[in-house]
Design an enzyme around this catalytic site. Structure first.
Site, PDB file in Angstrom:
ATOM      1  N   SER A   1       1.581  -1.708   0.288  1.00  0.00           N
ATOM      2  CA  SER A   1       0.052   0.166   0.585  1.00  0.00           C
ATOM      3  C   SER A   1       0.882   0.935   0.233  1.00  0.00           C
ATOM      4  CB  SER A   1      -1.126  -0.460   1.026  1.00  0.00           C
ATOM      5  OG  SER A   1      -1.819   1.027   1.082  1.00  0.00           O
TER       6      SER A   1
ATOM      7  N   LYS B   1      -1.380  -1.003  -4.216  1.00  0.00           N
ATOM      8  CA  LYS B   1      -2.575  -0.060  -3.588  1.00  0.00           C
ATOM      9  C   LYS B   1      -2.181   1.520  -3.630  1.00  0.00           C
ATOM     10  CE  LYS B   1      -4.813  -0.045   0.849  1.00  0.00           C
ATOM     11  NZ  LYS B   1      -5.678  -0.935   1.263  1.00  0.00           N
ATOM     12  N   LEU B   2      -2.491   1.884  -4.497  1.00  0.00           N
ATOM     13  CA  LEU B   2      -2.245   3.669  -4.840  1.00  0.00           C
ATOM     14  C   LEU B   2      -3.205   3.187  -3.468  1.00  0.00           C
ATOM     15  CD1 LEU B   2      -1.719   3.870  -7.953  1.00  0.00           C
ATOM     16  CD2 LEU B   2      -0.479   3.966  -6.251  1.00  0.00           C
ATOM     17  N   LYS B   3      -3.025   5.509  -2.240  1.00  0.00           N
ATOM     18  CA  LYS B   3      -3.792   6.073  -1.648  1.00  0.00           C
ATOM     19  C   LYS B   3      -4.445   7.517  -2.490  1.00  0.00           C
ATOM     20  CE  LYS B   3      -3.807   4.036   1.869  1.00  0.00           C
ATOM     21  NZ  LYS B   3      -5.417   3.205   2.837  1.00  0.00           N
TER      22      LYS B   3
ATOM     23  N   ASP C   1      -6.731   3.270  -3.025  1.00  0.00           N
ATOM     24  CA  ASP C   1      -8.255   3.735  -1.280  1.00  0.00           C
ATOM     25  C   ASP C   1      -8.266   4.238  -1.145  1.00  0.00           C
ATOM     26  OD1 ASP C   1      -9.182   3.169   1.051  1.00  0.00           O
ATOM     27  OD2 ASP C   1      -7.311   1.906   2.235  1.00  0.00           O
TER      28      ASP C   1
ATOM     29  N   ASN D   1     -10.339   5.841   1.661  1.00  0.00           N
ATOM     30  CA  ASN D   1     -10.714   6.019   3.240  1.00  0.00           C
ATOM     31  C   ASN D   1     -11.616   7.277   3.455  1.00  0.00           C
ATOM     32  OD1 ASN D   1      -7.322   5.019   3.549  1.00  0.00           O
ATOM     33  ND2 ASN D   1      -8.324   3.892   4.794  1.00  0.00           N
TER      34      ASN D   1
ATOM     35  N   GLU E   1     -11.716   0.867  -3.488  1.00  0.00           N
ATOM     36  CA  GLU E   1     -11.517   0.426  -1.893  1.00  0.00           C
ATOM     37  C   GLU E   1     -11.387   1.831  -1.115  1.00  0.00           C
ATOM     38  OE1 GLU E   1      -8.529  -0.548  -0.421  1.00  0.00           O
ATOM     39  OE2 GLU E   1      -8.714  -1.281   2.027  1.00  0.00           O
TER      40      GLU E   1
ATOM     41  N   ASP F   1     -13.950  -1.716   2.864  1.00  0.00           N
ATOM     42  CA  ASP F   1     -12.560  -1.187   4.479  1.00  0.00           C
ATOM     43  C   ASP F   1     -13.594  -0.883   5.307  1.00  0.00           C
ATOM     44  OD1 ASP F   1     -11.344  -1.200   5.974  1.00  0.00           O
ATOM     45  OD2 ASP F   1      -9.143  -0.151   4.813  1.00  0.00           O
TER      46      ASP F   1
ATOM     47  N   LYS G   1     -10.123  -7.350   7.449  1.00  0.00           N
ATOM     48  CA  LYS G   1      -9.004  -6.211   8.736  1.00  0.00           C
ATOM     49  C   LYS G   1      -9.787  -7.362  10.357  1.00  0.00           C
ATOM     50  CE  LYS G   1      -7.264  -2.521   7.250  1.00  0.00           C
ATOM     51  NZ  LYS G   1      -7.538  -0.930   6.983  1.00  0.00           N
TER      52      LYS G   1
ATOM     53  N   GLY H   1      -4.809  -4.260   5.799  1.00  0.00           N
ATOM     54  CA  GLY H   1      -3.022  -4.622   6.773  1.00  0.00           C
ATOM     55  C   GLY H   1      -3.541  -2.602   7.846  1.00  0.00           C
TER      56      GLY H   1
HETATM   57  O1  SMG Z   1       0.036  -2.001   7.068  1.00  0.00           O
HETATM   58  O2  SMG Z   1       0.614  -2.663   4.644  1.00  0.00           O
HETATM   59  C1  SMG Z   1      -0.538  -1.935   5.666  1.00  0.00           C
HETATM   60  C2  SMG Z   1      -1.275  -0.778   4.904  1.00  0.00           C
HETATM   61  C3  SMG Z   1      -2.135  -0.810   4.558  1.00  0.00           C
HETATM   62  O3  SMG Z   1      -3.409   1.565   3.424  1.00  0.00           O
HETATM   63  C4  SMG Z   1      -3.164   0.049   4.568  1.00  0.00           C
HETATM   64  N1  SMG Z   1      -3.844   0.062   5.491  1.00  0.00           N
HETATM   65  O4  SMG Z   1      -7.383   2.097   4.980  1.00  0.00           O
HETATM   66  O5  SMG Z   1      -7.036   0.063   4.159  1.00  0.00           O
HETATM   67  C5  SMG Z   1      -6.460   1.046   4.840  1.00  0.00           C
HETATM   68  C6  SMG Z   1      -5.197   1.008   5.868  1.00  0.00           C
HETATM   69  C7  SMG Z   1      -5.371   1.868   7.464  1.00  0.00           C
HETATM   70  C8  SMG Z   1      -3.737   2.429   8.226  1.00  0.00           C
HETATM   71  S1  SMG Z   1      -3.423   3.066   7.457  1.00  0.00           S
HETATM   72  C9  SMG Z   1      -2.558   4.379   9.036  1.00  0.00           C
HETATM   73 MG    MG Z   2      -8.669   0.605   3.541  1.00  0.00          MG
END
Ligand code: SMG
Ligand code: MG
Length: 369
Positions: free
Chosen positions: A136, A162-164, A190, A192, A215, A240, A264, A292
């Site tokens: 990610s 995965k790109l935020k 993602d 969020n 996501e 998520d 998760k 994660g």
């Molecule tokens: O554990 O590699 C990892 C991070 C994966 O992007 C990740 N997690 O929304 O999926 C999500 C985020 C939540 C935590 S971001 C601090």
């Molecule tokens: Mg997520």
């Protein structure tokens, strides 16, 4: 099994590189670890995945530690015939606080399995010795920086990235990355929860980049809005933050809001509920992958066991230890050809490196009956 005491450890773990999402910047991880000690002298570990601040969901480390010490640990300490499956019932009177509950249940499960000399992968019914994993990648200052980072992870062997994304950092960076990596690399995004109903049309532009999934673009409770996007978009929609239980997962799939599940355990109150969610999603022909929360090796070990279950057909957000921490509190996990081996020792299958732990522990709270 009977517990003699429970310890709450707070660790300060610097991240090897800052991680930016639509909800903020993480430069380190304030980790809460629940350690249970049985009357037979066996210890079990459960990492709590709550972040330092209530920005991913409503939980946060300080609150989780408080609710554990005040409400969740006492009934579990008092139980004379403790098993992991009893923890949910013993703590049922407390509303929410799933990440705190999940950490306690995991610590009890680890102690139970170590006592029985059974691995978590066998307990959960895992079927793989290695699981497919991805990385990610956080939001960067420039698109060039993102393209370079993705290229680096790809060169390391990761086959899924995965790109935020967030409003203002979505279509252009995704287009640039897709152009740079070609059509082979699996890409997903993602949001969020950063998007709103007015962004529906904008998000449809992501269909142009052959993404595995989008996501959680909308807020936690926006199930019908996600279903609306799923109807208008070709790219599968994955949830998520919204999926807080197996029942909620079934509802979201049924509502057409989610055709891929990010699982998760902490978000759902533990690995036993996560296993139920896996079973429900699989019964509904919906692919699952393991999310994660920047875990240490303790949480990562448990996630690898979970991800070895049959319904996990997409790579998880479970990267190698060196993507997160220079020194981890367990033996490091390494990635080879886009895969990580599932620990097969008793319990979560890893050992705590006491020397590393001593360097990162900031506080210890011992709770006895
Ligand atoms: O554990 O590699 C990892 C991070 C994966 O992007 C990740 N997690 O929304 O999926 C999500 C985020 C939540 C935590 S971001 C601090
Ligand atoms: Mg997520």
């Amino acid at each position: 099994m009977k517990l003699a005491s429970v310890e709450l450890l707070r660790l300060e773990m610097p991240l090897v590189s800052p991680f930016r999402t639509s909800f903020g910047l993480q430069t380190g991880r304030d980790v809460l670890v629940v350690v249970v000690h049985t009357t037979d002298g066996v210890s079990g570990y459960g990492e709590c995945v709550a972040l330092a601040d209530p920005v991913y969901n409503e939980e946060y480390v300080h609150g989780a530690a408080y609710v554990l010490a005040q409400y969740l640990v006492p009934p579990v300490l008092a139980e004379p015939h403790l098993t992991a499956t009893r923890v949910a019932g013993l703590t049922h009177g407390v509303v929410g606080h799933r990440m705190a509950k999940g950490a306690l249940e995991l610590a009890v499960l680890d102690a139970q399995l170590r006592t029985a000399n059974l691995s978590m992968v066998d307990y959960l019914g895992g079927v793989r010795e290695k699981v497919d994993v991805g990385v990610s990648v956080g939001i960067t200052d420039t698109v060039e920086e993102l393209v370079e980072l993705v290229g680096g992870y790809r060169a390391q062997g990761y086959r899924r990235i995965k790109l935020k994304i967030q409003p203002g950092f979505d279509v252009a960076p995704v287009a640039a990355v897709r152009a740079a990596v070609g059509s082979e690399l699996a890409l997903q995004v993602d949001g969020n929860t950063a998007y709103r109903a007015k962004d529906l049309g904008h998000l449809r532009q992501l269909d142009a980049f052959d993404l595995l999934l989008i996501e959680q673009p909308f807020e936690h409770d926006a199930i019908s809005l996600h279903a609306e996007l799923a109807r208008r978009c070709q790219t599968p929609i994955c949830l998520d933050e919204s999926l807080t239980s197996a029942a909620r997962t079934a509802e979201a799939i049924g509502a057409g809001a989610c055709s891929v599940v990010n699982l998760k355990a902490g978000r759902m109150g533990g690995y036993l509920e996560a296993r139920r969610a896996h079973d429900v999603a699989t019964a509904l022909d919906t692919p699952v992958w393991c999310g994660g929360m920047l875990e240490t090796g303790l949480g990562r070990a448990a996630n690898l066991a979970l991800a070895s279950m049959p319904g996990f057909t997409l790579p998880g957000d479970i990267s190698a230890s060196d993507r997160y921490y220079a020194e981890d509190v367990t033996e490091p996990f390494v990635q080879v050809d886009g895969q990580i081996a599932v620990p097969d020792g008793p319990g979560i299958g890893v050992t705590v490196r006491e020397d590393v732990l001593a360097d990162v522990v900031r506080s210890r709270q011992l709770i006895r009956e």
